[in-house]
Design an enzyme around this catalytic site. Sequence first.
Site, PDB file in Angstrom:
ATOM      1  N   SER A 112      55.507  30.596  33.149  1.00  0.00           N
ATOM      2  CA  SER A 112      55.076  30.539  34.542  1.00  0.00           C
ATOM      3  C   SER A 112      56.247  30.758  35.492  1.00  0.00           C
ATOM      4  O   SER A 112      57.396  30.449  35.162  1.00  0.00           O
ATOM      5  CB  SER A 112      54.453  29.168  34.832  1.00  0.00           C
ATOM      6  OG  SER A 112      54.119  29.054  36.196  1.00  0.00           O
ATOM      7  N   TYR A 121      53.010  20.059  34.272  1.00  0.00           N
ATOM      8  CA  TYR A 121      53.013  21.524  34.149  1.00  0.00           C
ATOM      9  C   TYR A 121      54.419  22.063  34.346  1.00  0.00           C
ATOM     10  O   TYR A 121      54.911  22.869  33.545  1.00  0.00           O
ATOM     11  CB  TYR A 121      52.062  22.129  35.179  1.00  0.00           C
ATOM     12  CG  TYR A 121      51.812  23.608  34.990  1.00  0.00           C
ATOM     13  CD1 TYR A 121      50.853  24.059  34.077  1.00  0.00           C
ATOM     14  CD2 TYR A 121      52.523  24.560  35.711  1.00  0.00           C
ATOM     15  CE1 TYR A 121      50.619  25.421  33.907  1.00  0.00           C
ATOM     16  CE2 TYR A 121      52.298  25.915  35.544  1.00  0.00           C
ATOM     17  CZ  TYR A 121      51.337  26.344  34.644  1.00  0.00           C
ATOM     18  OH  TYR A 121      51.110  27.691  34.469  1.00  0.00           O
TER      19      TYR A 121
HETATM   20  N1  LIG Z   1      46.728  31.998  36.730  1.00  0.00           N
HETATM   21  C1  LIG Z   1      47.949  31.780  37.168  1.00  0.00           C
HETATM   22  O1  LIG Z   1      48.210  31.839  38.407  1.00  0.00           O
HETATM   23  C2  LIG Z   1      49.073  31.523  36.207  1.00  0.00           C
HETATM   24  C3  LIG Z   1      50.380  31.725  36.681  1.00  0.00           C
HETATM   25  C4  LIG Z   1      51.443  31.533  35.809  1.00  0.00           C
HETATM   26  C5  LIG Z   1      51.206  31.197  34.487  1.00  0.00           C
HETATM   27  N2  LIG Z   1      49.924  30.991  34.050  1.00  0.00           N
HETATM   28  C6  LIG Z   1      49.757  30.686  32.625  1.00  0.00           C
HETATM   29  O2  LIG Z   1      49.118  31.788  32.027  1.00  0.00           O
HETATM   30  C7  LIG Z   1      48.478  31.378  30.831  1.00  0.00           C
HETATM   31  C8  LIG Z   1      47.089  31.991  30.791  1.00  0.00           C
HETATM   32  O3  LIG Z   1      46.332  31.433  31.849  1.00  0.00           O
HETATM   33  P1  LIG Z   1      45.284  32.286  32.694  1.00  0.00           P
HETATM   34  O4  LIG Z   1      45.749  32.261  34.096  1.00  0.00           O
HETATM   35  O5  LIG Z   1      45.015  33.573  32.036  1.00  0.00           O
HETATM   36  O6  LIG Z   1      44.023  31.300  32.696  1.00  0.00           O
HETATM   37  P2  LIG Z   1      42.793  31.088  31.701  1.00  0.00           P
HETATM   38  O7  LIG Z   1      41.889  32.254  31.780  1.00  0.00           O
HETATM   39  O8  LIG Z   1      42.252  29.751  32.042  1.00  0.00           O
HETATM   40  O9  LIG Z   1      43.485  31.090  30.271  1.00  0.00           O
HETATM   41  C9  LIG Z   1      43.925  29.948  29.609  1.00  0.00           C
HETATM   42  C10 LIG Z   1      43.458  30.087  28.181  1.00  0.00           C
HETATM   43  O10 LIG Z   1      44.022  29.058  27.393  1.00  0.00           O
HETATM   44  C11 LIG Z   1      43.063  28.666  26.449  1.00  0.00           C
HETATM   45  N3  LIG Z   1      43.376  27.307  26.037  1.00  0.00           N
HETATM   46  C12 LIG Z   1      43.586  26.238  26.841  1.00  0.00           C
HETATM   47  N4  LIG Z   1      43.831  25.151  26.103  1.00  0.00           N
HETATM   48  C13 LIG Z   1      43.789  25.540  24.812  1.00  0.00           C
HETATM   49  C14 LIG Z   1      43.960  24.883  23.590  1.00  0.00           C
HETATM   50  N5  LIG Z   1      44.240  23.565  23.514  1.00  0.00           N
HETATM   51  N6  LIG Z   1      43.830  25.585  22.443  1.00  0.00           N
HETATM   52  C15 LIG Z   1      43.565  26.903  22.480  1.00  0.00           C
HETATM   53  N7  LIG Z   1      43.404  27.592  23.606  1.00  0.00           N
HETATM   54  C16 LIG Z   1      43.508  26.920  24.766  1.00  0.00           C
HETATM   55  C17 LIG Z   1      41.728  28.772  27.186  1.00  0.00           C
HETATM   56  O11 LIG Z   1      40.654  29.020  26.306  1.00  0.00           O
HETATM   57  P3  LIG Z   1      39.677  27.852  25.766  1.00  0.00           P
HETATM   58  O12 LIG Z   1      39.354  26.989  26.951  1.00  0.00           O
HETATM   59  O13 LIG Z   1      38.503  28.607  25.233  1.00  0.00           O
HETATM   60  O14 LIG Z   1      40.455  27.167  24.710  1.00  0.00           O
HETATM   61  C18 LIG Z   1      41.959  30.003  28.051  1.00  0.00           C
HETATM   62  O15 LIG Z   1      41.488  31.168  27.415  1.00  0.00           O
HETATM   63  C19 LIG Z   1      48.514  29.859  30.842  1.00  0.00           C
HETATM   64  O16 LIG Z   1      49.490  29.427  29.933  1.00  0.00           O
HETATM   65  C20 LIG Z   1      48.916  29.505  32.271  1.00  0.00           C
HETATM   66  O17 LIG Z   1      49.657  28.331  32.306  1.00  0.00           O
HETATM   67  C21 LIG Z   1      48.862  31.153  34.895  1.00  0.00           C
END
Ligand SMILES: NC(=O)c1ccc[n+]([C@@H]2O[C@H](COP(=O)([O-])OP(=O)(O)OC[C@H]3O[C@@H](n4cnc5c(N)ncnc54)[C@H](OP(=O)(O)O)[C@@H]3O)[C@@H](O)[C@H]2O)c1
Length: 241
Positions: free
Chosen positions: A141, A155
């Site tokens: 992140s 986080y």
């Molecule tokens: N969106 C932002 O602004 C942002 C910015 C910087 C970094 N990030 C990071 O980017 C990554 C992806 O997030 P995203 O934004 O694409 O959101 P997202 O669509 O909510 O993706 C998060 C994914 O993680 C999976 N997940 C969560 N807990 C899990 C577990 N215990 N075991 C296996 N899978 C798990 C979820 O699937 P299930 O619920 O089906 O398990 C979901 O597919 C994350 O690490 C987040 O911290 C996001």
Amino acid sequence: MAAQDRVTWVTGAGSGMGRAAALAAARSGRAVALSGRRADRLAEVRATIEAAGGRALAVPGDTTDPAWAGEAAAAVLGAWGRIDEVVVAAGLNEPRRRWDDQSMAGFEAVVATNLTGVARVVDAALPALRERGGTVVVVSSYAAWTFSAGSGVAYSASKTALGPLCRTLNAQEGAHGVRATHLCPGDVDTDFLAQRPVVPDADARAVMLTPDDVARSVLHVLDAPPHVRIDELVISPVAQR
Ligand SMILES: NC(=O)c1ccc[n+]([C@@H]2O[C@H](COP(=O)([O-])OP(=O)(O)OC[C@H]3O[C@@H](n4cnc5c(N)ncnc54)[C@H](OP(=O)(O)O)[C@@H]3O)[C@@H](O)[C@H]2O)c1
């Protein structure tokens, strides 16, 4: 090694950046193993890949389960005999993220997913990655690259720890041809934003990165020549503050 000879394991593959990275990896010819807790989401991604002529395997599960990562890696190896690349996108945050409103249960859940869960997947994949050299992309992140107070206690701390996680991989596993990238996206319009205390509206989302923007960066890392390591990559929307 040509992309079509590679096997890529993606966590968080059912949605957001993980899904976009999985689709992009499959379009490049890679065989892609898809992990996440929601099997229906993985089935949709698998069907999308296969409809386009690609190869996908759903390996559902919870990265915080101590037994799961080893079993999942064995399932990928059983199907395809190798793991060349790992994209770890599974992550968690929660709305109650300040010292004055968080719970320790919530803190532990975020750390278990964002830090220990990432380490479990890398640990499970490493023996296979060492065989031919391999690439690990840790979707961390912007909050790990520069302190972002609003991202929360757990986080912020857990994502910041992913920098050293990648650096120790590079320091210790580079001799085996293993390379790791600490990928630090700014705001991305995904389901993840629902975990914010104030959920961004459509206007705010319109100026954010898209999952495909980040997937393009992931493929840039994966496609780098094997002697090239991209230690850290920060990608943010021009509107990022
Ligand atoms: N969106 C932002 O602004 C942002 C910015 C910087 C970094 N990030 C990071 O980017 C990554 C992806 O997030 P995203 O934004 O694409 O959101 P997202 O669509 O909510 O993706 C998060 C994914 O993680 C999976 N997940 C969560 N807990 C899990 C577990 N215990 N075991 C296996 N899978 C798990 C979820 O699937 P299930 O619920 O089906 O398990 C979901 O597919 C994350 O690490 C987040 O911290 C996001």
